[in-house]
Design a protein around this motif. Structure first.
Motif, PDB file in Angstrom:
ATOM      1  N   SER A  23       6.560  -9.353  11.432  1.00 18.96           N
ATOM      2  CA  SER A  23       7.543  -8.355  12.122  1.00 18.96           C
ATOM      3  C   SER A  23       8.848  -9.096  12.714  1.00 18.96           C
ATOM      4  CB  SER A  23       6.596  -7.646  13.500  1.00 18.96           C
ATOM      5  OG  SER A  23       6.412  -8.655  14.428  1.00 18.96           O
ATOM      6  N   LYS A  24       8.767 -10.466  12.910  1.00 18.49           N
ATOM      7  CA  LYS A  24       9.847 -11.112  13.506  1.00 18.49           C
ATOM      8  C   LYS A  24      10.611 -11.698  12.395  1.00 18.49           C
ATOM      9  CE  LYS A  24      10.176 -10.853  17.006  1.00 18.49           C
ATOM     10  NZ  LYS A  24      11.003  -9.506  17.786  1.00 18.49           N
ATOM     11  N   GLN A  25      10.261 -11.493  10.990  1.00 18.05           N
ATOM     12  CA  GLN A  25      11.026 -12.365  10.150  1.00 18.05           C
ATOM     13  C   GLN A  25      12.181 -11.792  10.010  1.00 18.05           C
ATOM     14  OE1 GLN A  25       8.731 -11.865   6.471  1.00 18.05           O
ATOM     15  NE2 GLN A  25       7.744 -13.926   6.636  1.00 18.05           N
ATOM     16  N   GLN A  26      13.577 -12.446   9.716  1.00 21.25           N
ATOM     17  CA  GLN A  26      14.714 -12.142   9.652  1.00 21.25           C
ATOM     18  C   GLN A  26      15.324 -11.665   8.488  1.00 21.25           C
ATOM     19  OE1 GLN A  26      16.814 -12.140  12.631  1.00 21.25           O
ATOM     20  NE2 GLN A  26      14.752 -12.613  13.452  1.00 21.25           N
ATOM     21  N   MET A  27      14.733 -12.077   7.247  1.00 22.47           N
ATOM     22  CA  MET A  27      15.306 -11.713   6.195  1.00 22.47           C
ATOM     23  C   MET A  27      14.774 -10.388   5.738  1.00 22.47           C
ATOM     24  SD  MET A  27      12.796 -13.751   3.650  1.00 22.47           S
ATOM     25  CE  MET A  27      11.043 -13.704   3.774  1.00 22.47           C
ATOM     26  N   ASP A  28      15.860  -9.722   4.872  1.00 21.72           N
ATOM     27  CA  ASP A  28      15.384  -8.292   4.695  1.00 21.72           C
ATOM     28  C   ASP A  28      14.299  -8.128   3.941  1.00 21.72           C
ATOM     29  OD1 ASP A  28      17.672  -7.524   5.776  1.00 21.72           O
ATOM     30  OD2 ASP A  28      19.116  -7.659   3.938  1.00 21.72           O
ATOM     31  N   LEU A  29      13.426  -6.832   4.011  1.00 25.06           N
ATOM     32  CA  LEU A  29      12.432  -6.747   3.371  1.00 25.06           C
ATOM     33  C   LEU A  29      12.584  -6.335   1.823  1.00 25.06           C
ATOM     34  CD1 LEU A  29      10.140  -4.391   5.566  1.00 25.06           C
ATOM     35  CD2 LEU A  29       9.728  -6.920   4.802  1.00 25.06           C
ATOM     36  N   LEU A  30      11.710  -6.621   0.862  1.00 24.51           N
ATOM     37  CA  LEU A  30      11.799  -6.110  -0.388  1.00 24.51           C
ATOM     38  C   LEU A  30      11.051  -4.725  -0.594  1.00 24.51           C
ATOM     39  CD1 LEU A  30      12.541  -6.549  -3.481  1.00 24.51           C
ATOM     40  CD2 LEU A  30      10.312  -7.785  -3.615  1.00 24.51           C
ATOM     41  N   LEU A  31      11.731  -3.812  -0.970  1.00 24.00           N
ATOM     42  CA  LEU A  31      11.394  -2.397  -1.037  1.00 24.00           C
ATOM     43  C   LEU A  31      10.972  -2.145  -2.551  1.00 24.00           C
ATOM     44  CD1 LEU A  31      13.320  -0.349   1.715  1.00 24.00           C
ATOM     45  CD2 LEU A  31      11.162  -1.576   1.969  1.00 24.00           C
ATOM     46  N   GLU A  32       9.774  -1.621  -2.767  1.00 27.80           N
ATOM     47  CA  GLU A  32       9.287  -1.519  -4.103  1.00 27.80           C
ATOM     48  C   GLU A  32       8.656  -0.394  -4.090  1.00 27.80           C
ATOM     49  OE1 GLU A  32       7.288  -4.947  -5.235  1.00 27.80           O
ATOM     50  OE2 GLU A  32       6.094  -4.855  -3.270  1.00 27.80           O
ATOM     51  N   PRO A  33       8.352   0.361  -5.488  1.00 24.78           N
ATOM     52  CA  PRO A  33       7.391   1.499  -5.430  1.00 24.78           C
ATOM     53  C   PRO A  33       6.005   1.025  -5.260  1.00 24.78           C
ATOM     54  CG  PRO A  33       8.939   1.473  -7.378  1.00 24.78           C
ATOM     55  CD  PRO A  33       8.960   0.246  -6.671  1.00 24.78           C
ATOM     56  N   VAL A  34       5.247   1.673  -4.373  1.00 22.83           N
ATOM     57  CA  VAL A  34       3.794   1.170  -4.262  1.00 22.83           C
ATOM     58  C   VAL A  34       2.907   2.423  -4.346  1.00 22.83           C
ATOM     59  CG1 VAL A  34       2.390   0.357  -2.563  1.00 22.83           C
ATOM     60  CG2 VAL A  34       4.741  -0.694  -2.952  1.00 22.83           C
ATOM     61  N   ALA A  35       1.717   2.414  -4.790  1.00 13.77           N
ATOM     62  CA  ALA A  35       0.832   3.363  -4.830  1.00 13.77           C
ATOM     63  C   ALA A  35       0.181   3.000  -3.239  1.00 13.77           C
ATOM     64  CB  ALA A  35      -0.260   3.164  -5.892  1.00 13.77           C
ATOM     65  N   ALA A  36       0.161   4.145  -2.670  1.00 13.28           N
ATOM     66  CA  ALA A  36      -0.374   4.239  -1.198  1.00 13.28           C
ATOM     67  C   ALA A  36      -1.897   3.770  -1.339  1.00 13.28           C
ATOM     68  CB  ALA A  36      -0.093   5.353  -0.394  1.00 13.28           C
ATOM     69  N   SER A  37      -2.344   4.557  -2.226  1.00 11.14           N
ATOM     70  CA  SER A  37      -4.034   4.516  -2.618  1.00 11.14           C
ATOM     71  C   SER A  37      -4.337   3.038  -2.376  1.00 11.14           C
ATOM     72  CB  SER A  37      -4.589   5.344  -3.414  1.00 11.14           C
ATOM     73  OG  SER A  37      -3.937   4.930  -4.868  1.00 11.14           O
ATOM     74  N   SER A  38      -3.712   2.195  -3.160  1.00  9.70           N
ATOM     75  CA  SER A  38      -4.171   0.583  -3.418  1.00  9.70           C
ATOM     76  C   SER A  38      -4.129   0.128  -2.098  1.00  9.70           C
ATOM     77  CB  SER A  38      -3.409   0.183  -4.472  1.00  9.70           C
ATOM     78  OG  SER A  38      -2.082  -0.122  -4.187  1.00  9.70           O
ATOM     79  N   VAL A  39      -2.928   0.284  -1.423  1.00 11.99           N
ATOM     80  CA  VAL A  39      -2.834  -0.304   0.106  1.00 11.99           C
ATOM     81  C   VAL A  39      -4.032   0.238   0.809  1.00 11.99           C
ATOM     82  CG1 VAL A  39      -1.376  -0.743   1.770  1.00 11.99           C
ATOM     83  CG2 VAL A  39      -0.383  -0.499  -0.363  1.00 11.99           C
ATOM     84  N   LEU A  40      -4.239   1.541   0.957  1.00  8.41           N
ATOM     85  CA  LEU A  40      -5.281   1.978   1.715  1.00  8.41           C
ATOM     86  C   LEU A  40      -6.738   1.309   1.270  1.00  8.41           C
ATOM     87  CD1 LEU A  40      -4.429   5.692   2.104  1.00  8.41           C
ATOM     88  CD2 LEU A  40      -4.067   3.887   3.689  1.00  8.41           C
ATOM     89  N   TYR A  41      -6.872   1.292  -0.342  1.00  2.00           N
ATOM     90  CA  TYR A  41      -8.310   0.524  -0.249  1.00  2.00           C
ATOM     91  C   TYR A  41      -8.362  -0.892   0.044  1.00  2.00           C
ATOM     92  CZ  TYR A  41      -9.867   4.395  -3.450  1.00  2.00           C
ATOM     93  OH  TYR A  41     -10.157   5.913  -3.662  1.00  2.00           O
ATOM     94  N   ASP A  42      -7.128  -1.439  -0.023  1.00  2.00           N
ATOM     95  CA  ASP A  42      -7.111  -3.077   0.517  1.00  2.00           C
ATOM     96  C   ASP A  42      -7.368  -3.081   2.092  1.00  2.00           C
ATOM     97  OD1 ASP A  42      -6.780  -3.857  -1.955  1.00  2.00           O
ATOM     98  OD2 ASP A  42      -4.529  -4.441  -1.889  1.00  2.00           O
ATOM     99  N   VAL A  43      -7.117  -2.041   2.644  1.00  2.00           N
ATOM    100  CA  VAL A  43      -7.049  -2.290   4.144  1.00  2.00           C
ATOM    101  C   VAL A  43      -8.323  -1.970   4.571  1.00  2.00           C
ATOM    102  CG1 VAL A  43      -6.416  -1.008   6.206  1.00  2.00           C
ATOM    103  CG2 VAL A  43      -4.441  -1.533   4.605  1.00  2.00           C
TER     104      VAL A  43
END
Lengths: 122, 226
Positions: free
Chosen positions: B58-78
Motif C-alpha cells: 500500500s505504501k509503494q510509490q511506483m504506479d500500479l500495473l493495471l491489467e485485465p484480471v478474472a475476478a474468479s481466479s483472484v477469489l479462488y486464490d484468496v
C-alpha cells in the motif's frame, strides 16, 4: 483458584486459559466487559485478569462499573494489557486507585510470569 | 521530506508497529505453551506476514500495473489462503460469482491482498459466536458501472460508517471499527489504502442477504471485445 479472564482476542484467550488451567486453576474466559460482568453475577472469582483494550467498552469502564457494586469492590484485579500507555506514570496510579494489584504489559509477560502473578494473590 | 509528511509517516509506522504486536504476541505465547499447536502457529504467522506485506504494498510509490484480471481466479486464490484460518474460527468459505462476471481492470497482487485483509477481518470479528453456521462469502456481482468484488459475512454487518471512521481515525486510534476489533480495524485500514491505489475505494455493499465490504472495479473493454 477461580480466575475470571477478560481477554478479547481469541488466540490469546485460549492460550492464557490453557496455561492457567495447566497450573491447576479453574478459569472462565470472557471476551467482553458485558459478558464478564454477567459472569460475576454467577460466581465470584478469586482474581480477575483483565485486558484494558476491549471491544465496545474498555477495561477502565469495566472497573468503574464493577467497583460500583459493594460485593465486587474487593475482588483483586490484575491488568494484563497490550496497551503500552498502561505503563505510564500517569496511567498506572489511576489504575491503582481502582484497586488494581498489578499491571502486566503483555509483550513482556511470559505465561509463567502471568501464572506467578495470579498465584501471588493467594 | 517536510515535517508534516514525515510526522504522518512516523504516525503510520507507529500504528503499524502497534498492530503487529498482537500477531507476534500470539505466536510467542502459543509457542511457549505447547509444541502441539504448530498448524495454528503457521496460520497466525501467515496472517502477520500478509499484514506486513499488504502494508508495504500500500505504501509503494511506483504506479500500479493495471491489467485485465478474472475476478474468479483472484477469489479462488484468496479462499485458498484464508481456508486454514477460517476453519480454526468455525467459518466456511464460499465463492459466489453472480451474473456474467467479465474480466476487470485491476492490479492482481493488490486486489488479492485487499480481499484477504477484508476476509480475515470479518472472520476474526465473528469468531466468538459458536452457535450459528458461519459463512464468509467472497463474491462478485454486477452493478450499473462495473463489477463489485468483496468479502461478505452472515455474522458481521459492516456499515459505511465503519469504513469512514477507519479513514478518519487510522493512525490516531487503535480500534477504529469496534465491530472488527483491534486487528480487524488495522486490516480494514490497510485494505482501504490498497483500494485507493486501485482507484476503487472501499464501500459497504449488500451481496445476497449479507452486508460486507467491496470495491467497484471497471470491466476490461479489451477482453469484452475478444
Amino acid at each position: 483458584m477461580y480466575i475470571l479472564l477478560v481477554e478479547p482476542d481469541r488466540v490469546l484467550g485460549q492460550t492464557y486459559s490453557e496455561a492457567l488451567k495447566k497450573a491447576g486453576h479453574e478459569v472462565v474466559w470472557k471476551r467482553s466487559a458485558q459478558s464478564a460482568l454477567d459472569s460475576l453475577d454467577t460466581k465470584l472469582p478469586d482474581v480477575i485478569v483483565l485486558e484494558l483494550q476491549l471491544g465496545l467498552h474498555n477495561g477502565v469502564e469495566f472497573m468503574y462499573e464493577m467497583r460500583s457494586y459493594h460485593e465486587w469492590q474487593n475482588i483483586p484485579v490484575i491488568v494484563h494489557t497490550i496497551n503500552h500507555y498502561s505503563r505510564s506514570d500517569i496511567f498506572e496510579p489511576a489504575l491503582k486507585q481502582l484497586g488494581i494489584i498489578e499491571v502486566l504489559y503483555k509483550p513482556q509477560t511470559s505465561l509463567k510470569k502471568l501464572v506467578r502473578a495470579v498465584e501471588n494473590i493467594k | 521530506m517536510s515535517d508534516s509528511v514525515s510526522g504522518g509517516t512516523d504516525q503510520l509506522f507507529n500504528a503499524l508497529a502497534e498492530q503487529l504486536k498482537l500477531p507476534l504476541l500470539q505466536i510467542a505465547r502459543l509457542a511457549e505453551l505447547s509444541p502441539e499447536v504448530l498448524p495454528t502457529i503457521a496460520a497466525i504467522s501467515e496472517q502477520a506476514l500478509m499484514l506486513v506485506d499488504a502494508y508495504v504494498l500500500s505504501k509503494q510509490q511506483m504506479d500500479l500495473l493495471l491489467e485485465p484480471v478474472a475476478a474468479s481466479s483472484v477469489l479462488y486464490d484468496v479462499a485458498q489462503f484464508i481456508e486454514p484460518f477460517a476453519k480454526q474460527s468455525g467459518y466456511q468459505v464460499e465463492i459466489d460469482l453472480k451474473g456474467n462476471s467479465k474480466p476487470i481492470i485491476t492490479n492482481r497482487q493488490n486486489l488479492q491482498a485487499m480481499l484477504t485483509l477484508l476476509g480475515t477481518s470479518l472472520i476474526e470479528a465473528g469468531a466468538e459466536d459458536d452457535t450459528a453456521e458461519k459463512y464468509l462469502v467472497l463474491g462478485t456481482h454486477r452493478s450499473a458501472r462495473g463489477t463489485v468484488v468483496g468479502a461478505f459475512s452472515n455474522q458481521i454487518s459492516l456499515s459505511q460508517q465503519a469504513i469512514n471512521l477507519t479513514r478518519q481515525l487510522h493512525g490516531r486510534a487503535n480500534q477504529t471499527a469496534p465491530e472488527l476489533g483491534l486487528a480487524g480495524s488495522a486490516r480494514l485500514a490497510i485494505a482501504d489504502m490498497l483500494s485507493e491505489r486501485l482507484h476503487a475505494p472501499l464501500k459497504a455493499y449488500r451481496h445476497r442477504s449479507m452486508l460486507g465490504i467491496g470495491s467497484l472495479l471497471l470491466p476490461s473493454k479489451q477482453l469484452i471485445l475478444m
